[in-house]
Write an enzyme that holds these catalytic residues in place. Structure first.
Site, mmCIF file in Angstrom:
data_model
loop_
_atom_site.group_PDB
_atom_site.id
_atom_site.type_symbol
_atom_site.label_atom_id
_atom_site.label_comp_id
_atom_site.label_asym_id
_atom_site.label_seq_id
_atom_site.Cartn_x
_atom_site.Cartn_y
_atom_site.Cartn_z
ATOM 1 N N ASP A 61 0.857 -1.182 0.000
ATOM 2 C CA ASP A 61 0.000 0.000 0.000
ATOM 3 C C ASP A 61 0.893 1.231 0.000
ATOM 4 O O ASP A 61 1.936 1.247 0.673
ATOM 5 C CB ASP A 61 -0.901 0.013 1.240
ATOM 6 C CG ASP A 61 -1.952 -1.090 1.212
ATOM 7 O OD1 ASP A 61 -2.427 -1.434 0.114
ATOM 8 O OD2 ASP A 61 -2.294 -1.592 2.289
ATOM 9 N N ASP A 66 -6.907 -1.600 -4.558
ATOM 10 C CA ASP A 66 -7.956 -1.251 -3.594
ATOM 11 C C ASP A 66 -8.910 -0.215 -4.187
ATOM 12 O O ASP A 66 -10.130 -0.307 -4.007
ATOM 13 C CB ASP A 66 -7.342 -0.692 -2.314
ATOM 14 C CG ASP A 66 -6.430 -1.668 -1.604
ATOM 15 O OD1 ASP A 66 -6.613 -2.895 -1.759
ATOM 16 O OD2 ASP A 66 -5.524 -1.205 -0.893
#
Length: 159
Positions: free
Chosen positions: A118, A136
């Site tokens: 991330d 995401d």
């Protein structure tokens, strides 16, 4: 009808490619010597490894959880592929393609690295949102489109 399904699969492949490219760039080119790069007062590039699920839940779970998360994602991807095969509405084709692509992108990370990379981090004062990635974002947009379609589509044309 096959053409629509192919478009959904192509969109999924595009999402996977862009997701993996963005993660590669972040890890090997941009964040080589730093874990945080301040871009704006409300946005940073960060280098986070999420071993858990959404929002870092179960981040400290044992290693076996990685394979459980991959298995669960695989079942979900299979169900989405089955759904994609049956839908005709262009918005649902795109939405399902986005979710499939995002799920595959994160599964690739789990299988290769044991964690999902991330790197997008938004914050404002004391408020922040957990770091996320393009996969995401794709899943979120796809689910949002599915919800919009389910709320506003004409009942007679929901196939």
């Amino acid at each position: 009808m096959k053409n629509r399904r192919a478009r959904g699969l192509l969109l999924a492949l595009l999402v996977v490619a862009l997701d993996q490219l963005s993660k590669w760039l972040i890890v090997t080119q941009i964040m080589v010597s730093a874990r945080v790069l301040h871009v704006t007062p409300f946005f940073d590039l960060v280098l986070n490894e999420n071993r858990g699920i959404s929002f870092g839940l179960f981040n400290s779970a044992p290693e076996i959880a990685r394979y459980l998360f991959v298995l669960i994602a695989g079942v979900i991807i299979g169900g989405l592929l089955s759904w994609l095969w049956r839908v005709e509405r262009p918005i649902l084709v795109a939405a399902i393609g986005l979710v499939i692509g995002g799920a595959i992108g994160n599964v690739i990370d789990r299988l290769r690295f044991g964690a999902v990379t991330d790197f997008l981090y938004f914050h404002l004062g004391q408020y922040d949102f957990p770091a996320f990635n393009l996969a995401d974002s794709s899943i979120t947009i796809g689910v949002g489109l599915i919800l919009i379609d389910s709320l506003f589509a004409d009942r007679g044309s929901r196939k």
